[in-house]
Design a protein around this motif. Structure first.
Motif, PDB file in Angstrom:
ATOM      1  N   SER A  35       0.851  -1.197   0.000  1.00  0.00           N
ATOM      2  CA  SER A  35       0.000   0.000   0.000  1.00  0.00           C
ATOM      3  C   SER A  35       0.881   1.239   0.000  1.00  0.00           C
ATOM      4  O   SER A  35       1.769   1.370   0.857  1.00  0.00           O
ATOM      5  CB  SER A  35      -0.916   0.012   1.226  1.00  0.00           C
ATOM      6  N   ILE A  36       0.626   2.135  -0.941  1.00  0.00           N
ATOM      7  CA  ILE A  36       1.391   3.374  -1.042  1.00  0.00           C
ATOM      8  C   ILE A  36       0.411   4.544  -0.969  1.00  0.00           C
ATOM      9  O   ILE A  36      -0.461   4.688  -1.823  1.00  0.00           O
ATOM     10  CB  ILE A  36       2.194   3.446  -2.353  1.00  0.00           C
ATOM     11  N   HIS A  37       0.559   5.363   0.063  1.00  0.00           N
ATOM     12  CA  HIS A  37      -0.328   6.510   0.239  1.00  0.00           C
ATOM     13  C   HIS A  37       0.224   7.730  -0.497  1.00  0.00           C
ATOM     14  O   HIS A  37       1.433   7.895  -0.644  1.00  0.00           O
ATOM     15  CB  HIS A  37      -0.496   6.833   1.725  1.00  0.00           C
ATOM     16  N   GLY A  38      -0.682   8.557  -0.966  1.00  0.00           N
ATOM     17  CA  GLY A  38      -0.287   9.767  -1.682  1.00  0.00           C
ATOM     18  C   GLY A  38      -1.501  10.529  -2.180  1.00  0.00           C
ATOM     19  O   GLY A  38      -2.513  10.642  -1.470  1.00  0.00           O
ATOM     20  N   LEU A  39      -1.428  11.052  -3.398  1.00  0.00           N
ATOM     21  CA  LEU A  39      -2.496  11.842  -4.009  1.00  0.00           C
ATOM     22  C   LEU A  39      -2.905  11.216  -5.329  1.00  0.00           C
ATOM     23  O   LEU A  39      -2.050  10.810  -6.123  1.00  0.00           O
ATOM     24  CB  LEU A  39      -2.025  13.281  -4.233  1.00  0.00           C
ATOM     25  N   PHE A  54      -1.281   9.168 -10.230  1.00  0.00           N
ATOM     26  CA  PHE A  54      -0.888   9.128  -8.817  1.00  0.00           C
ATOM     27  C   PHE A  54       0.440   9.838  -8.606  1.00  0.00           C
ATOM     28  O   PHE A  54       1.305   9.847  -9.490  1.00  0.00           O
ATOM     29  CB  PHE A  54      -0.770   7.655  -8.374  1.00  0.00           C
ATOM     30  N   LYS A  55       0.593  10.464  -7.446  1.00  0.00           N
ATOM     31  CA  LYS A  55       1.893  10.975  -7.027  1.00  0.00           C
ATOM     32  C   LYS A  55       1.997  10.857  -5.511  1.00  0.00           C
ATOM     33  O   LYS A  55       0.997  10.986  -4.785  1.00  0.00           O
ATOM     34  CB  LYS A  55       2.126  12.404  -7.493  1.00  0.00           C
ATOM     35  N   LYS A  56       3.200  10.617  -5.023  1.00  0.00           N
ATOM     36  CA  LYS A  56       3.408  10.326  -3.614  1.00  0.00           C
ATOM     37  C   LYS A  56       3.274  11.563  -2.729  1.00  0.00           C
ATOM     38  O   LYS A  56       2.957  11.448  -1.548  1.00  0.00           O
ATOM     39  CB  LYS A  56       4.779   9.689  -3.426  1.00  0.00           C
ATOM     40  N   ALA A  57       3.535  12.730  -3.287  1.00  0.00           N
ATOM     41  CA  ALA A  57       3.419  13.983  -2.536  1.00  0.00           C
ATOM     42  C   ALA A  57       3.053  15.096  -3.506  1.00  0.00           C
ATOM     43  O   ALA A  57       3.069  14.916  -4.731  1.00  0.00           O
ATOM     44  CB  ALA A  57       4.718  14.303  -1.801  1.00  0.00           C
ATOM     45  N   GLU A  58       2.729  16.277  -2.942  1.00  0.00           N
ATOM     46  CA  GLU A  58       2.255  17.391  -3.762  1.00  0.00           C
ATOM     47  C   GLU A  58       3.221  17.742  -4.872  1.00  0.00           C
ATOM     48  O   GLU A  58       2.819  17.990  -6.016  1.00  0.00           O
ATOM     49  CB  GLU A  58       2.013  18.609  -2.865  1.00  0.00           C
ATOM     50  N   LYS A  59       4.522  17.760  -4.577  1.00  0.00           N
ATOM     51  CA  LYS A  59       5.519  18.165  -5.564  1.00  0.00           C
ATOM     52  C   LYS A  59       6.246  16.986  -6.182  1.00  0.00           C
ATOM     53  O   LYS A  59       7.241  17.169  -6.900  1.00  0.00           O
ATOM     54  CB  LYS A  59       6.523  19.120  -4.921  1.00  0.00           C
ATOM     55  N   ALA A  60       5.756  15.777  -5.950  1.00  0.00           N
ATOM     56  CA  ALA A  60       6.395  14.589  -6.515  1.00  0.00           C
ATOM     57  C   ALA A  60       5.998  14.418  -7.980  1.00  0.00           C
ATOM     58  O   ALA A  60       5.034  15.015  -8.463  1.00  0.00           O
ATOM     59  CB  ALA A  60       6.008  13.354  -5.713  1.00  0.00           C
ATOM     60  N   GLU A  61       6.729  13.602  -8.679  1.00  0.00           N
ATOM     61  CA  GLU A  61       6.457  13.351 -10.095  1.00  0.00           C
ATOM     62  C   GLU A  61       5.213  12.483 -10.252  1.00  0.00           C
ATOM     63  O   GLU A  61       4.970  11.554  -9.475  1.00  0.00           O
ATOM     64  CB  GLU A  61       7.658  12.647 -10.728  1.00  0.00           C
ATOM     65  N   GLU A  62       4.407  12.795 -11.280  1.00  0.00           N
ATOM     66  CA  GLU A  62       3.201  12.022 -11.549  1.00  0.00           C
ATOM     67  C   GLU A  62       3.549  10.632 -12.084  1.00  0.00           C
ATOM     68  O   GLU A  62       4.505  10.462 -12.827  1.00  0.00           O
ATOM     69  CB  GLU A  62       2.324  12.731 -12.576  1.00  0.00           C
ATOM     70  N   GLU A  63       2.725   9.660 -11.685  1.00  0.00           N
ATOM     71  CA  GLU A  63       2.824   8.306 -12.229  1.00  0.00           C
ATOM     72  C   GLU A  63       1.462   7.931 -12.791  1.00  0.00           C
ATOM     73  O   GLU A  63       0.424   8.188 -12.164  1.00  0.00           O
ATOM     74  CB  GLU A  63       3.249   7.312 -11.153  1.00  0.00           C
ATOM     75  N   LEU A  64       1.452   7.299 -13.947  1.00  0.00           N
ATOM     76  CA  LEU A  64       0.211   6.920 -14.609  1.00  0.00           C
ATOM     77  C   LEU A  64       0.105   5.402 -14.624  1.00  0.00           C
ATOM     78  O   LEU A  64       0.959   4.715 -15.177  1.00  0.00           O
ATOM     79  CB  LEU A  64       0.170   7.478 -16.034  1.00  0.00           C
ATOM     80  N   PHE A  65      -0.965   4.880 -14.004  1.00  0.00           N
ATOM     81  CA  PHE A  65      -1.181   3.440 -13.923  1.00  0.00           C
ATOM     82  C   PHE A  65      -2.428   3.062 -14.711  1.00  0.00           C
ATOM     83  O   PHE A  65      -3.476   3.702 -14.573  1.00  0.00           O
ATOM     84  CB  PHE A  65      -1.341   2.992 -12.468  1.00  0.00           C
ATOM     85  N   TYR A  66      -2.304   2.000 -15.489  1.00  0.00           N
ATOM     86  CA  TYR A  66      -3.427   1.441 -16.229  1.00  0.00           C
ATOM     87  C   TYR A  66      -3.862   0.136 -15.567  1.00  0.00           C
ATOM     88  O   TYR A  66      -3.114  -0.442 -14.758  1.00  0.00           O
ATOM     89  CB  TYR A  66      -3.046   1.216 -17.686  1.00  0.00           C
ATOM     90  N   PRO A  67      -5.085  -0.349 -15.886  1.00  0.00           N
ATOM     91  CA  PRO A  67      -5.529  -1.618 -15.297  1.00  0.00           C
ATOM     92  C   PRO A  67      -4.496  -2.725 -15.537  1.00  0.00           C
ATOM     93  O   PRO A  67      -4.023  -2.920 -16.655  1.00  0.00           O
ATOM     94  CB  PRO A  67      -6.835  -1.902 -16.037  1.00  0.00           C
TER      95      PRO A  67
END
Length: 402
Positions: A35-39, A54-67
């Motif tokens: 489990s990874i908490h973030g935004l 998803f990103k881990k913090a406000e200024k963190a890099e965005e990550e894009l996850f698909y099904p």
């Protein structure tokens, strides 16, 4: 020129919409069950079914996850929960993020097909078998409205053996509230351990619509022109206080920074114009009116930092004049001597209705809890339907959104 402004405005709107983000507290569950908490970007149901940003913090890099990239993700405050799953629609298998509505002896999921915009509910029993129901749009046939009722047969097949789950077949409803209720009732009857089912979206009626109410005051500089009146064609200018209120309606899941804006203000309008005809006649025209203005348009908010936001507004305007009065004073002169005077009350009253457009820029100062002070500079131009009168307005106003 107006067409160019409209094209530029639409271009800005479409470009800004593509860049929208609406991050909210949440967490993802990886394929390794971490489990990874973030935004997480909280968007429309259709978009949430397709990907997770998803990103881990406000200024963190965005990550894009698909099904398939992750197992699940969940929004903490909104209660929305999505699970990666393979489904079959019209004989075609696909991996999607299903919205998890209820977990129990019968799991319940929800999905929107992006190709057809049809809603699907998936029921999954304890052995993992999934049954889907959908409802096609109503159609007109032989001048009668035909409604797809096949889903009622599937519901009856699934739950008909359990008394009390379906109380009346004719009242089976294809909506989220009803599906959750019957699945919960089924769980309560079948579960022998006494364990309660889990409803992930507790408030299924919630629409995630945001309302903002504002009040403002300021000064209004106006000019009024008679377009077809020879002696009164010059602009007549006035300065009046203005008060007003606004309602902004937005859906953060669609766009965090765009909102539909309704504005109503009250001010005044007056004018005075002197004219001379040859060497024998002098005239002075004066009018006074109250002015109510309604506006409908869009507001786009641009974040600057944690305290300040700039805004761009624009839309259509409707001006109504009331309590209007006017006076025309004329003098006839011979050799410089006044030989005749006349006063005409309510001479050539301005028309009551005007349509046009408005545009504004402003600055918000946040005070906390989504409340803020704001300042606006606005330009407005409206005309009568027959083109005889023209009103131009320049406003400076300050207000508060609560």
């Amino acid at each position: 020129m107006k067409t160019i402004y409209i094209i530029i405005f639409l271009f800005i709107v479409s470009t800004a919409l593509n860049a929208q983000r609406n991050y909210s507290q949440g967490y993802i569950i990886t394929n390794d069950n971490d489990s990874i908490h973030g935004l997480i970007d909280f968007r429309t149901d259709k978009m949430n079914h397709e990907f997770c940003r998803f990103k881990k913090a406000e200024k963190a890099e965005e990550e894009l996850f698909y099904p398939g990239d992750i197992k699940r993700y969940k929004f903490v405050n909104e209660g929305k929960y999505y699970i990666s799953h393979e489904i079959e629609i019209n004989g075609i298998f696909r991996n999607v993020f299903l919205e998890y509505l209820l977990q129990g002896m019968m799991n319940l999921y929800y999905y929107i097909d992006p190709a057809t915009d049809q809603d699907y509910y998936f029921f999954q029993n304890t052995d993992g078998r999934m049954i889907a129901i959908t409802k096609k749009p109503d159609r007109i046939e032989d001048l009668k409205i035909k409604s797809d009722q096949k889903y009622k047969g599937v519901i009856s097949y699934l739950f008909g053996a359990y008394p009390g789950v379906i109380k009346d077949v004719n009242k089976i409803s294809f909506d989220r509230k009803y599906m959750i209720e019957i699945t919960k009732e089924y769980h309560d009857q079948v579960c022998t351990s006494g364990e309660s089912c889990i409803i992930f979206e507790n408030d299924y009626r919630k629409q995630f619509i945001k309302f903002e109410f504002s009040a403002y005051a300021g000064m209004q500089y106006s000019s009024y022109s008679f377009q077809e009146e020879k002696n009164l064609s010059e602009s007549m200018k006035s300065l009046y206080p203005v008060i007003g209120g606004q309602i902004n309606v937005s859906n953060p899941r669609w766009s965090r920074w765009f909102s539909l804006q309704v504005d109503l203000s009250l001010s005044g309008l007056k004018g005075k114009n002197d004219y001379i005809v040859g060497t024998y006649r002098y005239g002075k025209y004066e009018f006074d009116a109250m002015m109510a203005t309604g506006r409908l348009g869009l507001k786009y908010t641009i974040p600057v930092n944690n305290k300040f936001r700039t805004t761009i507004e624009g839309g259509v305007s409707c001006i109504k004049l009331f309590n209007t009065s006017s006076t025309l004073y004329t003098e006839d002169r011979v050799s410089g001597d006044i030989v005749y005077t006349q006063i005409q009350e309510d001479y050539i009253l301005p028309q009551s209705s005007y349509l046009g457009f408005n545009a504004a820029v402003g600055l918000n100062y946040l005070t906390g809890n989504e409340k803020y002070f704001f300042g606006r500079i606005q330009y407005e131009q409206c005309e009568e339907n027959n083109g005889r009168g023209n009103i131009k307005v320049f406003q400076i106003k300050i207000g508060y959104t609560f």
